[in-house]
Design a protein around this motif. Structure first.
Motif, PDB file in Angstrom:
ATOM      1  N   SER A 741      33.366 -11.842  70.385  1.00  0.00           N
ATOM      2  CA  SER A 741      34.023 -13.135  70.553  1.00  0.00           C
ATOM      3  C   SER A 741      35.380 -12.922  71.186  1.00  0.00           C
ATOM      4  O   SER A 741      36.096 -11.975  70.853  1.00  0.00           O
ATOM      5  CB  SER A 741      34.163 -13.859  69.208  1.00  0.00           C
ATOM      6  N   TYR A 743      38.925 -15.174  72.532  1.00  0.00           N
ATOM      7  CA  TYR A 743      39.650 -16.445  72.596  1.00  0.00           C
ATOM      8  C   TYR A 743      40.706 -16.323  73.679  1.00  0.00           C
ATOM      9  O   TYR A 743      41.504 -15.383  73.695  1.00  0.00           O
ATOM     10  CB  TYR A 743      40.325 -16.776  71.261  1.00  0.00           C
ATOM     11  N   MET A 751      37.199 -20.513  73.318  1.00  0.00           N
ATOM     12  CA  MET A 751      36.449 -19.456  72.648  1.00  0.00           C
ATOM     13  C   MET A 751      35.191 -19.127  73.445  1.00  0.00           C
ATOM     14  O   MET A 751      34.500 -20.018  73.938  1.00  0.00           O
ATOM     15  CB  MET A 751      36.050 -19.901  71.235  1.00  0.00           C
TER      16      MET A 751
END
Length: 994
Positions: A741, A743, A751
């Motif tokens: 992930s 951001y 995101m």
């Protein structure tokens, strides 16, 4: 020249010194004629190196360089942390992947995750690895390579020369251990523990077997004086086996030393081949081990507009000797379809077949093709290569029909095809001359031809010189380039000098680049300290206008005025000196002074930065905890002479490796820095991660890697988990999964998440190649010549083949290629003193005697035993017991005669030798002065002793005897050593005048 990717992928940005004695590297030691020409050539090229160059197209590939010294001196159990700078020179944004290549047994602490770089962008990659405890002292190579994600081969790399220091305190040696054992039959193993310390040690020891053999005694303790050694004799009973198996027998000794109670330990081990009693098994045809793999993988994104994918991939690969001679090697890889777009674990489709023979090589398909550092060190593509070798010469040619650097074939920045011709000629065993010709066409330089001349010379046992001069002509213009590498390894001095110059219109690999690297390491073997220094110079010819011309639709749309952080036409100087100190308790301290300058060379410079810093390092190996730690903190100041601004820089790095149990390994790393170490200023960066490896069972392992990163305005977390299980039938199952992930304001919702999984099922397949023709069976019998009784459990060898006699003494080698061999006696359970009457080894010519029976009669050999005896006079007869004043008519009493001397004790430690022609055996007498030689061939033997070890006041009449030895005879001799009698003369009182 070239190898298929995955077999030989060497560092493409940092080149090795020529190997000594390898095939195709028969070079020359003719330095007297070489040095004058090299000196003149170096002066000319250094002048060219310092001459400013106009700006032209940027070189392709990925530039990887170490930010520290490239030569390191370390101890076993040490954690090493190095920072590499990776610069994308492909001209397009690229998804890259790092690969750390290390010697066998070394462990990487920092896992490599894919990363993305825009064209011209740079990034720092933290690399940390653990040097194992049981590593032999010597020189090793550690290479960090970077390539396109999911594709074999590398676009660039950098290599470290790592020397592991020797550490000797407690030593375990092997005195007696057979190489061959018979299943369920006990044998004797003798180890020796040596106290190399200068104080007495209480040593505990324990023996182990890798195949659960019974060992008696398995543990024990003993006390050793300084420098003392003591043998440890054990009885080993191997288990019952149906197939030949290797059993590793080891003895580990430990002791506590010093006031701190430091633990000393050492292990000696050797593999023993355990053979079954049944040896009459026909050998199957020779085969190559191959592996058939089926992969199922996919990925899905956490965003609504994200791309999901799934697919199935089949792969068949193999490598091995075609006929078992190791002179003809065949390898291949068939992989389809490509999964690189469906999952992060996916790989591109790849097809190649590679054959390496004694006289010629042939490669077809997708492979890495190359010639030399300046022409093309290695490019991945689809093509064909052929090479022929003769005595001291090698000719090669290849054609790559297509290659590309980019995310896909259509949008690839660098595309084209090329044809290469190479010639290597060995003038001397340590001097090789090479000639390379490359004809290439690509979408950057158009059509061009490159000619390179190279020489590789060994200047000594530890020093090598590699120099190449090249020129190009074609659509890019006429250009030239020079590359030289001088490397010296060994102790105590180690250094490496690399020079590179490539003109703007040179069309080869290093286009429009200047480079000068010097790395020096001084590490005396017996000292706890070492020094190192380095200087690195890089000239990067590139402008913001050129970078803006690259297609950036798939990356950030930046104004050309904002491209200064990509490092336009600039140069960089970096230098440092460092001191390393190691204490007796495995603690390491280091301090380094560093200076770095990066300057914009354009008419209106946007930066001119100078950074001075000091780095303190601390490392320690906690042996009781099986934990190794390496940390450093760097403090400095950066000053921009264009803006007049200055700022403080800091960097903290730490890596650790912990072997919690035999089945559980843990690792961790951390890096926090705010220095402008890449080609642009940025906010503080953070990288941290942890790794876990757990052996669930002897056939199953589970690993987990987690990394968090705050970098270039992005926060990312990546977690990898992998499970491997080997089935009883040899099949291997692997499961890999990743969650990532990121951001950043770059994404619409801030995101971006990606999840990937891959399931692989691998089946080993033996593929028959050459049938076993022209073979014969060798049979025979070992027996006692006097009684005719067969001798069981006798191990015989026919070169590398082994056979064991049964209870009646019969043996058989079931399938042997026709040829001429030597039959030798390899041991076994022969009765004491039994020797063969045949001269061993016995030649066996299967061209004429195929199928003939070979009888091996044994007789009981002769024995020569004896004693080195000291004779001394009776104490009552010694003149020194009665003081007599000699003179004034008083005479000294006569010394005792030989008949009056009496045997007192045997002399131990005296060297005794028996000789019969070329057969020579030696023994040291035991504590009682006794010696014994059993199993000697009948004949004339001469027995002698070394008089140098006799007492100082002793004489000997006979130091040698000649004996006629009959079969089964026992003969004894005595060496009579007589003690001299000394007469003491007592003087009267001296009178002094004056």
């Amino acid at each position: 020249m070239s190898r298929p990717a995955g077999r030989n992928r060497s560092d493409t940005a940092s080149h090795r010194a020529p190997s000594h004695g390898g095939r195709g590297r028969r070079g020359v030691r003719w330095i007297e004629r070489l040095l004058p020409g090299l000196a003149l050539l170096s002066c000319v090229l250094l002048a060219l190196l310092l001459t400013p160059s106009p700006v032209f197209a940027q070189a392709r590939g990925v530039d990887v360089r170490a930010m520290d010294s490239r030569v390191l001196t370390v101890d076993p159990r040490e954690v090493v942390t190095v920072v590499f700078q990776v610069t994308n020179r492909t001209g397009a944004a690229a998804d890259l992947e790092g690969r750390l290549l290390m010697p066998e047994g070394w462990r990487a602490i920092t896992p490599e995750f894919p990363f993305t770089l825009p064209a011209g962008g740079s990034a720092m990659r933290l690399v940390s690895f653990f040097v194992p405890e049981r590593i032999a002292a010597g020189e090793y190579r550690v290479s960090y390579q970077v390539g396109i994600r999911g594709r074999p081969g590398a676009l660039g790399g950098s290599t470290l020369a790592v020397r592991v220091r020797p550490v000797f305190k407690l030593q375990v040696d092997i005195l007696e251990l057979p190489t061959i054992a018979i299943a369920s039959e006990p044998y004797t193993a003798v180890f020796q523990i040596v106290n190399s310390s200068n104080t007495a040690l209480t040593v505990g020891y324990g023996a182990q077997s890798s195949r659960e053999s019974e060992i008696e005694p398995a543990v024990g303790t003993l006390t050793l004086a300084p420098g003392e050694s003591q043998p440890i004799e054990m009885t080993v009973r191997p288990p019952a086996v149906t197939e030949p198996a290797w059993d590793e027998i080891s003895l580990t000794a430990t002791a506590a030393a010093g006031e701190q109670g430091e633990t000393l330990t050492d292990t000696a081990k050797r593999s023993v081949e355990t053979l079954p009693r049944v040896t009459g098994k026909e050998a199957p045809p020779h085969s190559i081990k191959t592996l058939f793999t089926r992969r199922v993988g996919g990925s899905w994104s956490g965003r609504d507009d994200g791309e999901n994918g799934a697919g199935v991939q089949l792969e068949w690969s193999g490598s091995g000797s075609v006929d078992g001679t190791q002179e003809r090697i065949l390898s291949f890889l068939l992989r389809w379809p490509g999964l690189e777009d469906d999952t992060i674990f996916g790989q591109d489709n790849w097809f190649y077949v590679d054959y390496r023979g004694r006289n010629f090589d042939l490669t077809l398909g997708d492979a890495t093709y190359g010639l030399s550092p300046l022409t093309d060190p290695g490019i991945s593509g689809r093509g064909m290569r052929f090479a022929w070798r003769g005595e001291g010469i090698e000719l090669s040619a290849y054609h790559v029909g297509s290659f590309d650097f980019g995310d896909d074939d259509e949008d690839a920045y660098y595309q084209g095809h090329q044809t290469g011709l190479g010639l290597l000629y060995a003038l001397r065993p340590t001097w090789i001359l090479g000639l390379s010709y490359l004809d290439q066409t690509d979408n950057v330089n158009g059509h061009s031809q490159i000619l390179g001349v190279r020489q590789q010379a060994a200047l000594g046992a530890e020093t090598a010189l590699d120099v190449e001069l090249a020129g190009s002509t074609g659509d890019a213009g006429d250009g030239m380039a020079f590359w030289g590498n001088l490397i010296k390894l060994g102790a105590p001095w180690r250094y490496r000098l690399t020079l590179l110059y490539a003109s703007p219109d040179y069309a080869g690999y290093y286009q429009n680049q200047d480079r000068a690297y010097l790395d020096v390491d001084y590490a005396p073997l017996e000292k706890p300290w070492s020094l190192r220094a380095w200087y690195h110079y890089d000239r990067d010819h590139q402008t913001a206008r050129q970078l803006a011309e690259y297609d950036q639709e798939d990356w950030w749309s930046l104004d050309p005025d904002d491209w200064d952080w990509y490092g336009p036409d600039s140069e960089e100087h970096e230098a440092g000196v460092g001191l390393n100190w190691r204490t007796a308790d495995q603690t390491r301290y280091s301090v380094e002074l560093r200076r770095r300058q990066r300057s914009d060379l354009n008419p209106a410079p946007t930066f001119d930065e100078v950074e001075n810093s000091i780095r303190f390092g601390y490392g320690k190996s906690f042996k009781d905890l099986n934990l190794s730690l390496n940390t450093s903190i760097e403090l400095g100041e950066e000053y921009d002479r264009v803006t007049g601004e200055s700022s403080a820089t800091q960097a903290v790095r730490a890596s650790l490796f912990w072997r919690a149990t035999r089945r559980l390994n843990l690792g961790g790393y951390l890096s926090v820095e705010n220095e402008a170490a890449a080609t642009f200023d940025e906010a503080p960066r953070f990288t941290g991660g942890a790794s876990v490896s757990y052996a669930v069972s002897p056939k199953s392992t589970l690993s987990l890697n987690v990394q968090g990163q705050q970098y270039n305005g992005q926060n990312s977390v990546i977690a990898d988990i992998a499970y491997r299980h080997a089935r009883e039938n040899g099949d291997l199952i692997t499961v890999q999964a990743r969650h990532g992930s990121r951001y950043a304001e770059l994404y619409d919702n801030g995101m971006n998440m990606e999840n990937s999984i891959m399931l692989s099922y691998m089946v080993p397949i033996e593929v028959p190649t050459v049938p076993r023709r022209d073979v014969a069976t060798v049979r025979g019998r070992a027996f006692d010549q006097e009684t005719g009784t067969g001798l069981s459990n006798v191990v015989l060898k026919l070169d590398r083949l082994v056979a064991i006699t049964d209870e009646n003494g019969y043996f058989m080698f079931p399938s042997v290629k026709l040829g001429v061999y030597d039959l030798t006696l390899a041991g076994g359970s022969l009765p004491v003193g039994m020797i063969p009457t045949l001269e061993m080894p016995r030649p066996v010519d299967l061209y004429f005697d195929a199928g003939a029976t070979i009888d091996v009669p044994f007789i009981r050999g002769a024995t020569i035993a004896g004693k080195v005896q000291l004779y001394e006079p009776d104490a009552a007869l010694l003149p020194s017991q009665t003081f007599v004043r000699v003179g004034q008519g008083v005479k000294a009493p006569p010394p005792p005669t030989s008949e009056e001397l009496k045997p007192s004790r045997g002399l131990g430690g005296i060297l005794v030798e028996v000789r019969n022609g070329e057969q020579v055996y030696r023994r040291l007498t035991n504590g009682n002065g006794e010696f014994r030689f059993a199993g000697l061939q009948p004949g004339t033997w001469i027995v002698t002793i070394d008089p140098e070890k006799l007492p100082e006041n002793a004489t000997i009449e006979e130091t040698g005897y000649t004996l006629e030895v009959e079969p089964s005879a026992d003969q004894e001799v005595e060496f009579r050593v007589e003690l001299k009698i000394r007469t003491m003369r007592m003087l009267g009182t001296l009178k002094v005048k004056g």
